[in-house]
Design an enzyme around this catalytic site. Sequence first.
Site, PDB file in Angstrom:
ATOM      1  CD  GLN A  47      -3.249   0.874   1.590  1.00 44.97           C
ATOM      2  OE1 GLN A  47      -3.548  -0.211   2.074  1.00 44.97           O
ATOM      3  NE2 GLN A  47      -4.121   1.809   1.383  1.00 44.97           N
ATOM      4  CG  PHE A  48       1.682   3.667  -3.678  1.00 43.84           C
ATOM      5  CD1 PHE A  48       1.703   5.049  -3.869  1.00 43.84           C
ATOM      6  CD2 PHE A  48       0.729   2.922  -4.347  1.00 43.84           C
ATOM      7  CE1 PHE A  48       0.793   5.654  -4.714  1.00 43.84           C
ATOM      8  CE2 PHE A  48      -0.175   3.515  -5.188  1.00 43.84           C
ATOM      9  CZ  PHE A  48      -0.156   4.891  -5.384  1.00 43.84           C
ATOM     10  CB  THR A  49      -2.010   5.314  -0.579  1.00 41.87           C
ATOM     11  OG1 THR A  49      -2.556   4.222   0.147  1.00 41.87           O
ATOM     12  CG2 THR A  49      -2.301   5.157  -2.074  1.00 41.87           C
TER      13      THR A  49
END
Length: 147
Positions: free
Chosen positions: A78-80
């Site tokens: 989850q790069f966010t």
Amino acid sequence: MIAVLQRVSEASVHVDGAVIGQIGSGMLVLLCVEKGDTEAVAERMLAKMLKLRIFSDAAGKMNLSVQDVGGGLLVVSQFTLAADLAGGNRPSFTQAAAPEEGRRLYEYFVAQAQKAHPVVQTGQFAADMKVALINDGPITIPMRMTA
């Protein structure tokens, strides 16, 4: 490296309508690789996660780890989590690792988890995933490790 840990009764990841990862009781790990992260950072984070006492003992106190209770791990990229909101209303993700490096360290983290823990499921890196969970508690713990 950033993670959000959620103690769950169950969790699953769907891609294109198919379940690709699923656990019962255990920990959902949303994982973000940041610029500058290394294998050593991933190893330290995993070691801390596996020993984190967020599961209830017989007296109802959070005194047991996911290893103690034999729970599963569901690790989802989850790069966010690297979102920077300082500049306006559109998040910036400049601190997230480049996709190739993010994938490499995510896969390294998962491989190390599979060596250290008997039940490890994953999402699919860079896919449009639907994550379902029943948060138990609710218990949600943010975690960050740096080099």
